[in-house]
Every structure is written in structure tokens, then in C-alpha cells.
Design an enzyme around this catalytic site. Structure first.
Site, PDB file in Angstrom:
ATOM      1  N   GLU A   1      32.882  40.036  48.809  1.00 33.52           N
ATOM      2  CA  GLU A   1      32.715  40.620  47.470  1.00 33.52           C
ATOM      3  C   GLU A   1      31.596  39.904  46.737  1.00 33.52           C
ATOM      4  O   GLU A   1      31.520  38.668  46.756  1.00 33.52           O
ATOM      5  CB  GLU A   1      33.976  40.455  46.598  1.00 33.52           C
ATOM      6  CG  GLU A   1      35.146  41.293  46.988  1.00 33.52           C
ATOM      7  CD  GLU A   1      36.341  41.087  46.055  1.00 33.52           C
ATOM      8  OE1 GLU A   1      36.154  40.693  44.880  1.00 33.52           O
ATOM      9  OE2 GLU A   1      37.465  41.310  46.527  1.00 33.52           O
TER      10      GLU A   1
ATOM     11  N   GLU B   1      41.700  36.340  48.142  1.00 32.33           N
ATOM     12  CA  GLU B   1      41.686  35.400  47.020  1.00 32.33           C
ATOM     13  C   GLU B   1      43.074  34.839  46.688  1.00 32.33           C
ATOM     14  O   GLU B   1      43.604  35.073  45.584  1.00 32.33           O
ATOM     15  CB  GLU B   1      41.091  36.073  45.774  1.00 32.33           C
ATOM     16  CG  GLU B   1      39.669  36.549  45.967  1.00 32.33           C
ATOM     17  CD  GLU B   1      39.078  37.198  44.701  1.00 32.33           C
ATOM     18  OE1 GLU B   1      39.799  37.330  43.707  1.00 32.33           O
ATOM     19  OE2 GLU B   1      37.900  37.562  44.717  1.00 32.33           O
TER      20      GLU B   1
END
Ligand code: IFM
Length: 460
Positions: free
Chosen positions: A365, A170
Site C-alpha cells: 500500500e 497491519e
């Protein structure tokens, strides 16, 4: 769309797993020569993290990893995605490698493989060595170069037993939340720094890609958290433009250079409102665009946008979005206040599959925080809200596969309750409950449910 009572089955080769990150679970912050990271500093800065919580002890996974791996095995996980703490490997971010730091991951990988669980390594999940931040962190090109050296050092030790490598987790959060909104470490609030950080994170990814390929890595990827953004009014051109800009800042600015060979022109124009483009040197986009084999997608929640005069935009997390309203999330919400909308995952995966064809995806995720309560008998957590969330999102992932998306696997966030960054231990994302006073692990109802999903390769 799959009906919630319909049985679904995933492709035979589908990979099931769980994910964690070093600072969130390891603890042992002073052990075996680990140096300080930006999150050690940030969590000690008054007012930055809920109740002054730190990752000093976290889930004590550093010492309890054999039991945690046994639990993974009991749940039937095929794979486990974990991150390496750079400050354990190079306490100062560059220079001599600390063999005792590598020893820990060596033991962890052996333990996993001994139980038939395939490791997926993330090289960077936000715990930058503090020494590097003192020299400018990700706003400094040297951090990208140091990252490639670090990647090489980790591979030298683990490369014989780890097949799947991912560079960054991320990068949007690292750059925008860390350098723009200031709600993540290092806590800076400078839009120029945001875009310098974006570029150096991407460059670090590209240089590490080159270093790992040269060392023989054949499966390499990166994990992003693209927005799944929708216009409030599907008929409004202004709302569509708002979506395009926000997708530019969170998705295209990362994925175009990685998968299409260069930054989108509208993003370069946007960035140049805040900083000169001198930090982007000739040849950088070629390095960033080296091929990858796998794109990791993290999805939790959708975003709704509308053009509205005077709206403040997304603040430091989205520089230059004034005039756009980020609409308050609608019910139902998780304990993070995030809207629950599984169809946002289907929409995101199908869009990415269309816009960036040819690269397989894996959900690295997905999960939810809920205010879990340990049952008075001490042995149960009846987290039916999490089971519903996971059920809905797995069906949404299945819908994407049915629509032709090349989706290879699903990793739940997270295996364990853990340090949820600025929220400390106040938010619980685990399918396994952690009693932080005793470090006892209690698999929640969602863990047993997930075990069954894996066993059946689907949902009944
Ligand atoms: O806990 C984080 C993780 O570190 C990165 N992705 C989102 C999760 C939930 O906020």
C-alpha cells in the site's frame, strides 16, 4: 536521489497493482449469510465513525465486481490485492463454513484470472467476526487458532487459483488502534490488551502459515506498516532512544519474531510493564518465525520524534512512550493531515533491507487522500496532487531498488475511493472516483497516469 524530471525504469519483472479491503468496498453486509464483524458494531456505535457512516453499502463491489475488474484490466494492473471477509466465510468466526460467502471470492478470482490479473489474497484486514470479539477478540489465544482454521477453509476453495497469500494486514493497527487508542474497532483502550493482541495476531499469522504450507502454499507473506521514524535532532542521544523505542513498538515487536526468531529483549521488558508475559507460551516464537517468502510494506508518511520532559507520548497508540513528543507533521500534508515525504519510503525500505536481509519486499500500500472534486462535466477528476504524491513515492521506491533493496512490486492504495474507517467516506484515497449516490466510477487523472506508468514500466 532521482531528480523529479529524470526518467526511471523498474526491473522487467516488477509487479504493478492496486489494493483494497473487504469492509472498505464490498457492502452487501447482510448478503448470502455474512455474519456481523467488529466494524459493523463499531460503525454503529455513536461518535465512532464520521457522520455515522458504515460499510453496509460502501462501493457495492460485492455486486459490481465484474465492472471493477474490467476497470483494473483497462488500467493494465498485473495484480490485485484484496482481502477476504472472515464473517462471510464463518459467520460466527468458527464452525461451519458458509459456501455462499466463498462463492463470491470464487467468482472474483475467476473474473481476475480471466482478465490475466493475478490475485493476492489478504486473509485478515480488520473485519473480525463479532462473535470472536465477544469472547475476547485478539486478546484471546483461541482467536489465533480460529484464524488458522479459517485460513485453511479459504485455501480449500481458492488454493487452486491463488498463488500469493498474505495473512494479516497491519497488525499494529489491529492491536494498538483497536485495543489501545480505541479509534478502530473494537474500540478498547487497555494497554495490557494491546500486547496480548500483538502476540495473538502474530501467533495467528504463524499458525495460518503452518496450515497454508501444509496445504501446499508456496508464496506466503504478511503486510506490516512499519514506522519510518526520524529524530528531530540527529545529534541527540535521547532523540535516538525515542526513535528506537517507537520503532520497537511498531516495527521490531512484529518483525523480529517473524524474521529473527523471537521478540527483542527490550520489547519484552516494555510489555511486562503492562501485562504478565504468560500469554507468550513456550514454542510460540518458533511458530511465528516459520519462514515467509514476501514481506508487504505499507508506507504513507514519516514520523518525527524528540525526547521532551512532560510530553504525553503517543497515548494508547504507543503505550509507555510518555516523555516523547510525536512532532506535528510538517507541510505538505495530505487530506489526512499526513506529512508527504517520499524519502521516508526510501529510508524505510533500505533500513528494513539491512535489518531483515533475505526476504523480498513488496509495497502492498502507498497512496494519499486528497479532497477530490468531480469536474462539472461529470467525467473528470484532476487530482494532480495525487499524481505528484505517487510520482514522488515511485521515484523513492526506485531509489531503494538502486540502493540494492529487493523490492518486487508496488500496489497503489487504493483502486477505489472507499470507507476510510473512522473517517467514513469523507476521505478519498482512490485513483478511481466513486460517486456514492449512483455508484458510478470515474477514473481520476491519477488512474490514467498510473496506467501509463505501468505501460512504460516507469516514469518519464
Ligand atoms: O485505508 C487504510 C487501509 O485499510 C490500511 N492502510 C492504510 C489505509 C489508509 O488509511
Amino acid at each position: 536521489m532521482t531528480n523529479s524530471s529524470e526518467a526511471v525504469r523498474f526491473p522487467d519483472s516488477f509487479i504493478w497493482g492496486a489494493a483494497t479491503a473487504s469492509y472498505q468496498i464490498e457492502g452487501a453486509a447482510q448478503d448470502d449469510g455474512r455474519g456481523p464483524s467488529i466494524w459493523d458494531t463499531f460503525s454503529r456505535t455513536p461518535g465512532k465513525v464520521h457522520a455515522g457512516h458504515t460499510g453496509d453499502v460502501a462501493c457495492d463491489h460485492y455486486h459490481r465486481y465484474p465492472d471493477d475488474v474490467a476497470l483494473m484490466s483497462e488500467l493494465g494492473l498485473h495484480t490485485y490485492r484484496f482481502s477476504i471477509a472472515w464473517p462471510r466465510i464463518q459467520p460466527d468466526g468458527t464452525g461451519p463454513v458458509n459456501p455462499r460467502g466463498l462463492d463470491f471470492y470464487d467468482r472474483l478470482v475467476d473474473e481476475l484470472r480471466g482478465r490475466g490479473i493475478e490475485p493476492i489474497v489478504t486473509l485478515y484486514h480488520w473485519d473480525l467476526p463479532q462473535t470472536l470479539e465477544d469472547r475476547g477478540g485478539w486478546t484471546n489465544r483461541e482467536t489465533a487458532e480460529a484464524f488458522a482454521e479459517y485460513a485453511r477453509a479459504v485455501h480449500t476453495r481458492l488454493g487452486d487459483r491463488v498463488n500469493t497469500w498474505t495473512t494479516l494486514n497491519e497488525p499494529w493497527c489491529s492491536a494498538y488502534l483497536g485495543y489501545g487508542a480505541g479509534v478502530h474497532a473494537p474500540g478498547r483502550t487497555d494497554p495490557a490488551a494491546v500486547f496480548q493482541a500483538v502476540h495473538h495476531l502474530l501467533l495467528g499469522h504463524g499458525l495460518a502459515n503452518q496450515a497454508l504450507r501444509a496445504a501446499g502454499v508456496s508464496t506466503l507473506g504478511i503486510t506490516v506498516n512499519p514506522t519510518s521514524a526520524f529524530p528531530v535532532d540527529p545529534a541527540s542521544e535521547a532523540d535516538a532512544e525515542a526513535v528506537h523505542l517507537v520503532e520497537g513498538l511498531q516495527n521490531r515487536i512484529f518483525l523480529d519474531p517473524i524474521l529473527r526468531g523471537g521478540y527483542p529483549a527490550d520489547m519484552l521488558a516494555h510489555v511486562s510493564r503492562f501485562t504478565s508475559l504468560e500469554h507468550i507460551r513456550d514454542g510460540d516464537e518458533k511458530i511465528i518465525g516459520e519462514p515467509i517468502d514476501l514481506l508487504g510494506i505499507n508506507y504513507y508518511s514519516p514520523t518525527y520524534l524528540t525526547a521532551s520532559d512532560g510530553a504525553p507520548g503517543g497515548g494508547g497508540a504507543f503505550p509507555g512512550t510518555e516523555g516523547i513528543e510525536f512532532v506535528a507533521p510538517a507541510q505538505p500534508l495530505t487530506d489526512m493531515g499526513w506529512q508527504i515525504q517520499p524519502s521516508g519510503l526510501t529510508a524505510l525500505l533500505t533500513k528494513l533491507g539491512r535489518d531483515y536481509p533475505g526476504v523480498p519486499m513488496i509495497i502492498t500500500e502507498n497512496g494519499a487522500a486528497f479532497p477530490d472534486q468531480l469536474h462539472p462535466d461529470g467525467d473528470r477528476v484532476e487530482d494532480t496532487d495525487r499524481v505528484d504524491y505517487l510520482d514522488g513515492h515511485l521515484r523513492a521506491a526506485h531509489d531503494a531498488i538502486a540502493a540494492g533493496v529487493d523490492l518486487r512490486g508496488y500496489l497503489v492504495w487504493s483502486l477505489l475511493d472507499n470507507f476510510e474507517w473512522a473517517y467514513g467516506y469523507d476521505k478519498r484515497f482512490g485513483i478511481v472516483y466513486v460517486d456514492y449516490l449512483t455508484q458510478r466510477r470515474v477514473p481520476k487523472a491519477s488512474a490514467r497516469w498510473y496506467q501509463e506508468v505501468i505501460r512504460r514500466n516507469g516514469i518519464d
